[in-house]
Design an enzyme around this catalytic site. Structure first.
Site, PDB file in Angstrom:
ATOM      1  CG  ASN A   9      -1.673   1.266   1.438  1.00  0.00           C
ATOM      2  OD1 ASN A   9      -1.816   2.053   0.495  1.00  0.00           O
ATOM      3  ND2 ASN A   9      -2.187   1.479   2.653  1.00  0.00           N
ATOM      4  CD1 TRP A  10       3.328   0.941  -2.938  1.00  0.00           C
ATOM      5  CD2 TRP A  10       3.476   2.193  -4.788  1.00  0.00           C
ATOM      6  NE1 TRP A  10       3.997   0.207  -3.886  1.00  0.00           N
ATOM      7  CE2 TRP A  10       4.102   0.953  -5.029  1.00  0.00           C
ATOM      8  CE3 TRP A  10       3.439   3.136  -5.813  1.00  0.00           C
ATOM      9  CZ2 TRP A  10       4.697   0.635  -6.253  1.00  0.00           C
ATOM     10  CZ3 TRP A  10       4.022   2.827  -7.032  1.00  0.00           C
ATOM     11  CH2 TRP A  10       4.653   1.580  -7.245  1.00  0.00           C
ATOM     12  CE  LYS A  11       0.263   3.492   4.828  1.00  0.00           C
ATOM     13  NZ  LYS A  11       0.097   3.641   6.252  1.00  0.00           N
ATOM     14  CG  HIS A  94      -5.721   1.747   5.137  1.00  0.00           C
ATOM     15  ND1 HIS A  94      -5.292   2.697   6.037  1.00  0.00           N
ATOM     16  CD2 HIS A  94      -4.683   0.882   4.973  1.00  0.00           C
ATOM     17  CE1 HIS A  94      -4.049   2.415   6.396  1.00  0.00           C
ATOM     18  NE2 HIS A  94      -3.656   1.320   5.761  1.00  0.00           N
ATOM     19  CD  GLU A  96      -2.978   5.503   6.696  1.00  0.00           C
ATOM     20  OE1 GLU A  96      -2.953   5.590   5.456  1.00  0.00           O
ATOM     21  OE2 GLU A  96      -2.036   4.995   7.356  1.00  0.00           O
ATOM     22  CD  GLU A 166      -3.436  -2.692   7.531  1.00  0.00           C
ATOM     23  OE1 GLU A 166      -2.364  -2.915   6.977  1.00  0.00           O
ATOM     24  OE2 GLU A 166      -4.093  -1.656   7.340  1.00  0.00           O
ATOM     25  N   GLY A 172       2.587   2.152  10.579  1.00  0.00           N
ATOM     26  CA  GLY A 172       3.519   3.253  10.373  1.00  0.00           C
ATOM     27  C   GLY A 172       4.284   3.674  11.623  1.00  0.00           C
ATOM     28  CB  SER A 213       5.374  -1.779  11.815  1.00  0.00           C
ATOM     29  OG  SER A 213       4.961  -0.442  12.060  1.00  0.00           O
ATOM     30  N   GLY A 234       2.874  -1.167   4.220  1.00  0.00           N
ATOM     31  CA  GLY A 234       2.859   0.250   3.892  1.00  0.00           C
ATOM     32  C   GLY A 234       4.266   0.751   3.597  1.00  0.00           C
ATOM     33  N   GLY A 235       4.886   1.375   4.594  1.00  0.00           N
ATOM     34  CA  GLY A 235       6.184   2.033   4.432  1.00  0.00           C
ATOM     35  C   GLY A 235       7.239   1.195   3.718  1.00  0.00           C
TER      36      GLY A 235
HETATM   37  C1  PEP Z   1      -0.688   0.021   5.892  1.00  0.00           C
HETATM   38  O1  PEP Z   1      -0.649   1.087   5.324  1.00  0.00           O
HETATM   39  O2  PEP Z   1      -1.669  -0.722   5.702  1.00  0.00           O
HETATM   40  C2  PEP Z   1       0.412  -0.371   6.769  1.00  0.00           C
HETATM   41  C3  PEP Z   1       0.339  -1.518   7.365  1.00  0.00           C
HETATM   42  O3  PEP Z   1       1.457   0.520   6.893  1.00  0.00           O
HETATM   43  P1  PEP Z   1       2.922   0.229   7.568  1.00  0.00           P
HETATM   44  O4  PEP Z   1       3.404  -1.085   6.981  1.00  0.00           O
HETATM   45  O5  PEP Z   1       3.744   1.381   7.190  1.00  0.00           O
HETATM   46  O6  PEP Z   1       2.695   0.103   9.047  1.00  0.00           O
END
Ligand code: PEP
Length: 257
Positions: A9-11, A94, A96, A166, A172, A213, A234-235
């Site tokens: 997930n590049w956000k 998600h 967010e 999640e 993040g 994470s 994500g990151g």
């Molecule tokens: C996400 O955006 O769904 C996520 C899990 O981000 P990260 O891996 O950065 O915690």
């Protein structure tokens, strides 16, 4: 055994040029990987260029959100009809979207219906806050999110859905859950609820990712758990070497089970 599925997930990251260069690198690094579904979910505006750059590769493509109407006066939104032929997957709900943009369980359910009606495969995100977790509310809360998302969805449709569990405070922040904890919650609150809704046979075919994470250093801890079929990253999905390592290490850990 369920085939593992790892999605990035590049956000709100990467310009068109950066997105194309990232997928070109991923295509090379993941060219010989078999036995794991992989997808990237870049921002809407980069989807056409990324789709083109992915030609000739098995890497799937997903959007990060979708509206439920095909068209209309919804400024700033993107419809499921617009994603047909462009994407295979779409992330829905998600944390967010839920917490920053106020998406409700009802909207999320409408989006799931709309995505499936257009043959887009939903990746539905659920997860509790730190306060809910500490108050012992994880199971009823996450179970409730699952029930609400699947309202009116048939068993045949449910099989096309991937779930992503999640924990909100793990996203993040570098504070991932332990593999055992995530496995237990997924088994009870996510797959357990799906089994209540559709029976154990259907629930056992559905893939559930862990997200929060996930990094090359900890992916094996999650993918070696029996209830965890992949990761939503994500990151660490923003750098080709990190994301490729996550896929390779995750797949190896999954196959060792
Ligand atoms: C996400 O955006 O769904 C996520 C899990 O981000 P990260 O891996 O950065 O915690």
């Amino acid at each position: 055994m369920r085939k593992p599925f790892i999605a990035g997930n590049w956000k709100m990251h990467k310009t068109i040029e950066e997105a194309v260069s990232l997928v070109r690198a991923l295509k090379k690094e993941l060219a010989n990987v078999e036995g794991c579904d992989v997808a990237v979910c870049p921002p809407f505006v980069t989807l056409p260029a990324v789709r083109e750059a992915l030609e000739g590769s098995d890497i799937g493509l997903g959007a990060q959100n979708v509206h439920w109407e095909d068209e209309g006066a919804f400024t700033g939104e993107v419809s499921p009809l617009m994603l047909v032929g462009l994407c295979d997957y779409v992330i829905i709900g998600h944390s967010e979207r839920r917490n920053v943009f106020g998406e409700t369980d009802e909207w999320i359910n409408k989006k799931v219906h709309a995505a499936l009606a257009h043959s887009l495969k939903p990746i539905i995100c659920v997860g509790e806050s730190l306060e809910q977790n500490r108050a012992g509310e994880t199971e009823p809360f996450v179970g409730g999110q699952v029930r609400a998302a699947f309202e009116g969805i048939t068993a045949a449709q449910a099989k096309l859905v991937t779930m992503a569990y999640e924990q909100i405070w793990a996203i993040g922040t570098g504070l991932a859950a332990t593999g055992e904890d995530a496995n237990e919650i997924i088994g009870s609150a996510v797959r357990g609820t799906l089994a209540d809704l559709y029976g154990d046979d259907v629930a056992q075919t559905m893939r559930v990712q862990y997200g929060g994470s996930v990094k090359p250093q900890n992916v094996a801890e999650f993918l070696s758990q029996p209830e965890i079929d992949g990761a939503l990253v994500g990151g660490a999905s923003l750098k080709a070497p990190d994301f490729s390592e996550i896929v390779k290490k995750g797949l190896a850990a999954h196959l060792k089970q």
